[in-house]
Design an enzyme around this catalytic site. Structure first.
Site, mmCIF file in Angstrom:
data_model
loop_
_atom_site.group_PDB
_atom_site.id
_atom_site.type_symbol
_atom_site.label_atom_id
_atom_site.label_comp_id
_atom_site.label_asym_id
_atom_site.label_seq_id
_atom_site.Cartn_x
_atom_site.Cartn_y
_atom_site.Cartn_z
ATOM 1 N N ASP A 162 -1.279 35.046 9.578
ATOM 2 C CA ASP A 162 -0.384 33.906 9.405
ATOM 3 C C ASP A 162 0.068 33.493 10.803
ATOM 4 O O ASP A 162 0.778 34.251 11.485
ATOM 5 C CB ASP A 162 0.823 34.333 8.547
ATOM 6 N N TYR A 173 4.884 15.583 11.194
ATOM 7 C CA TYR A 173 3.525 16.052 11.543
ATOM 8 C C TYR A 173 3.083 15.401 12.860
ATOM 9 O O TYR A 173 2.526 16.070 13.736
ATOM 10 C CB TYR A 173 2.591 15.681 10.394
ATOM 11 N N SER A 215 -11.491 27.119 5.721
ATOM 12 C CA SER A 215 -11.565 25.860 4.962
ATOM 13 C C SER A 215 -11.802 24.693 5.915
ATOM 14 O O SER A 215 -11.585 24.802 7.122
ATOM 15 C CB SER A 215 -10.227 25.653 4.215
ATOM 16 N N LYS A 241 2.051 17.346 16.237
ATOM 17 C CA LYS A 241 0.745 17.159 16.888
ATOM 18 C C LYS A 241 0.911 16.557 18.287
ATOM 19 O O LYS A 241 0.174 16.909 19.212
ATOM 20 C CB LYS A 241 -0.160 16.291 16.013
ATOM 21 N N ASN A 256 -6.630 25.791 15.087
ATOM 22 C CA ASN A 256 -6.987 24.779 14.082
ATOM 23 C C ASN A 256 -6.069 24.791 12.866
ATOM 24 O O ASN A 256 -5.929 23.769 12.190
ATOM 25 C CB ASN A 256 -8.445 25.009 13.651
ATOM 26 N N ASP A 276 -7.408 33.455 9.171
ATOM 27 C CA ASP A 276 -6.821 32.567 8.161
ATOM 28 C C ASP A 276 -5.844 33.384 7.302
ATOM 29 O O ASP A 276 -5.849 34.613 7.329
ATOM 30 C CB ASP A 276 -7.933 31.948 7.299
HETATM 31 N N1 LIG Z 1 -8.148 16.374 7.375
HETATM 32 C C1 LIG Z 1 -7.663 15.446 8.156
HETATM 33 O O1 LIG Z 1 -7.716 14.233 7.837
HETATM 34 C C2 LIG Z 1 -7.053 15.812 9.504
HETATM 35 C C3 LIG Z 1 -6.738 14.775 10.368
HETATM 36 C C4 LIG Z 1 -6.165 15.092 11.590
HETATM 37 C C5 LIG Z 1 -5.951 16.419 11.945
HETATM 38 N N2 LIG Z 1 -6.267 17.403 11.058
HETATM 39 C C6 LIG Z 1 -5.998 18.783 11.484
HETATM 40 O O2 LIG Z 1 -7.191 19.546 11.401
HETATM 41 C C7 LIG Z 1 -6.865 20.921 11.156
HETATM 42 C C8 LIG Z 1 -7.648 21.441 9.955
HETATM 43 O O3 LIG Z 1 -7.270 20.677 8.821
HETATM 44 P P1 LIG Z 1 -8.149 20.607 7.494
HETATM 45 O O4 LIG Z 1 -8.112 19.195 7.052
HETATM 46 O O5 LIG Z 1 -9.437 21.292 7.699
HETATM 47 O O6 LIG Z 1 -7.194 21.446 6.502
HETATM 48 P P2 LIG Z 1 -7.532 22.504 5.327
HETATM 49 O O7 LIG Z 1 -6.279 22.569 4.512
HETATM 50 O O8 LIG Z 1 -8.819 22.181 4.669
HETATM 51 O O9 LIG Z 1 -7.704 23.864 6.125
HETATM 52 C C9 LIG Z 1 -6.626 24.421 6.836
HETATM 53 C C10 LIG Z 1 -6.795 25.931 6.886
HETATM 54 O O10 LIG Z 1 -5.675 26.442 7.602
HETATM 55 C C11 LIG Z 1 -5.214 27.601 6.919
HETATM 56 N N3 LIG Z 1 -3.792 27.816 7.193
HETATM 57 C C12 LIG Z 1 -2.727 27.087 6.741
HETATM 58 N N4 LIG Z 1 -1.575 27.639 7.155
HETATM 59 C C13 LIG Z 1 -1.926 28.736 7.896
HETATM 60 C C14 LIG Z 1 -1.190 29.720 8.576
HETATM 61 N N5 LIG Z 1 0.165 29.713 8.577
HETATM 62 N N6 LIG Z 1 -1.853 30.697 9.234
HETATM 63 C C15 LIG Z 1 -3.208 30.734 9.229
HETATM 64 N N7 LIG Z 1 -3.967 29.827 8.580
HETATM 65 C C16 LIG Z 1 -3.325 28.839 7.914
HETATM 66 C C17 LIG Z 1 -5.454 27.332 5.446
HETATM 67 O O11 LIG Z 1 -5.486 28.544 4.692
HETATM 68 C C18 LIG Z 1 -6.794 26.605 5.486
HETATM 69 O O12 LIG Z 1 -7.877 27.525 5.390
HETATM 70 C C19 LIG Z 1 -5.340 20.962 10.966
HETATM 71 O O13 LIG Z 1 -4.728 21.315 12.188
HETATM 72 C C20 LIG Z 1 -5.008 19.537 10.611
HETATM 73 O O14 LIG Z 1 -3.678 19.211 10.930
HETATM 74 C C21 LIG Z 1 -6.820 17.136 9.845
#
Ligand SMILES: NC(=O)c1ccc[n+]([C@@H]2O[C@H](COP(=O)([O-])OP(=O)(O)OC[C@H]3O[C@@H](n4cnc5c(N)ncnc54)[C@H](O)[C@@H]3O)[C@@H](O)[C@H]2O)c1
Length: 248
Positions: free
Chosen positions: A60, A152, A16, A156, A87, A37
């Site tokens: 996981d 969070y 995702s 981070k 990620n 994932d």
């Molecule tokens: N979207 C934002 O604004 C943003 C900003 C800063 C940082 N981030 C970071 O970027 C990264 C990706 O975020 P995103 O926005 O694409 O999120 P998202 O929810 O779209 O995707 C996250 C993915 O991680 C998987 N996941 C969750 N828990 C898991 C686990 N225990 N084991 C394996 N997989 C797991 C989910 O199934 C999902 O496919 C994350 O680390 C998030 O903290 C996102």
């Protein structure tokens, strides 16, 4: 030859959002990607779209036995792990004083402890091979704070400082470790955390100098840079990809 031809790269949370964007970019640059994932079907569907013999393995990141089984399966099948991209992440936006220890446990387990599990597990194989790289997705919340994201931010910030010490410890083994910190990015996670606050997106678009949220490709570009073999001398660094929202 493409920059990442024949590289074996694990991307956690790659089914995702940003992770999927990263996997797509790395595969376009020639890498074989392991989509690690939670959901087996989504992991395998994503991998099938990537090509280059990419595979999906339901993992996981909070479960150490599952993580070790995943890295062992990768080494058995491909012979090595060139790069790990940490990620997978999750967040719940709420004031710290209203949050509960149950939520803290989940936020810390997925974001911080998951990164530690995957890094230690993959790096054991990298140390044996004498080379490798780890790219972890932090967040600008971990650099400058973010209202409603206290724990969070702690997770981070933990990833950022962990990366620096880990980078020092494994440099002699030919391993680099760096962090990419997204600002607000247009993903399903952002949709989830902004669901109760529809004005958040517009407010952020006004505040970001580039006047838009990050797209997964923006982050993927930075990850691809750190994963390239010719970036091997760059280690312990933190790079924000935030359209100028944060400058540090
Ligand atoms: N979207 C934002 O604004 C943003 C900003 C800063 C940082 N981030 C970071 O970027 C990264 C990706 O975020 P995103 O926005 O694409 O999120 P998202 O929810 O779209 O995707 C996250 C993915 O991680 C998987 N996941 C969750 N828990 C898991 C686990 N225990 N084991 C394996 N997989 C797991 C989910 O199934 C999902 O496919 C994350 O680390 C998030 O903290 C996102």
């Amino acid at each position: 030859m493409s920059a990442l031809q024949n590289r074996i790269i694990i991307v956690t949370g790659a089914a995702s959002g940003i992770g999927r964007g990263i996997a797509t970019r790395l595969a376009a640059d020639g890498a074989t990607v392991v989509v690690a994932d939670l959901d087996e079907t989504k992991s395998q569907e994503t991998a099938a779209e990537l090509g280059n013999d990419s595979i999906g393995i339901a993992t996981d990141v909070t479960d150490r036995a599952a993580v070790d089984a995943m890295t062992a399966a990768v080494v058995k099948r491909f012979g090595r792990i060139d790069t790990l991209v940490n990620n997978a992440g999750w967040d719940k936006v709420e004031p710290f004083m209203e949050s509960t220890p149950q939520t803290w446990d989940r936020v810390l387990a997925i974001n911080l402890i998951g990164t530690l599990h995957c890094t230690q597990s993959a790096a054991a194989h990298m140390i044996e091979a004498g080379s490798g790289s780890v790219v972890s997705i932090g967040s600008d919340a971990g650099r400058v704070g973010s209202t409603g994201e206290a724990v969070y931010s702690a997770a981070k910030g933990g990833i950022i400082s962990f990366t620096k010490t880990f980078a020092r410890e494994v440099a002699r083994n030919g391993i680099s470790a760096n962090c990419v910190c997204p600002g607000p990015a247009d993903t399903p996670l952002f949709a989830e955390i902004s669901a109760d606050n529809p004005k958040l997106r517009t407010a952020l678009e006004r505040a970001i100098p580039m006047r838009r949220l990050a797209q997964p490709e923006d982050l993927a570009n930075a990850v691809a840079f750190f994963a390239r073999p010719d970036s091997a001398y760059i280690t312990g660094q933190t790079l924000s990809v935030s359209g100028g929202l944060t400058m540090a």
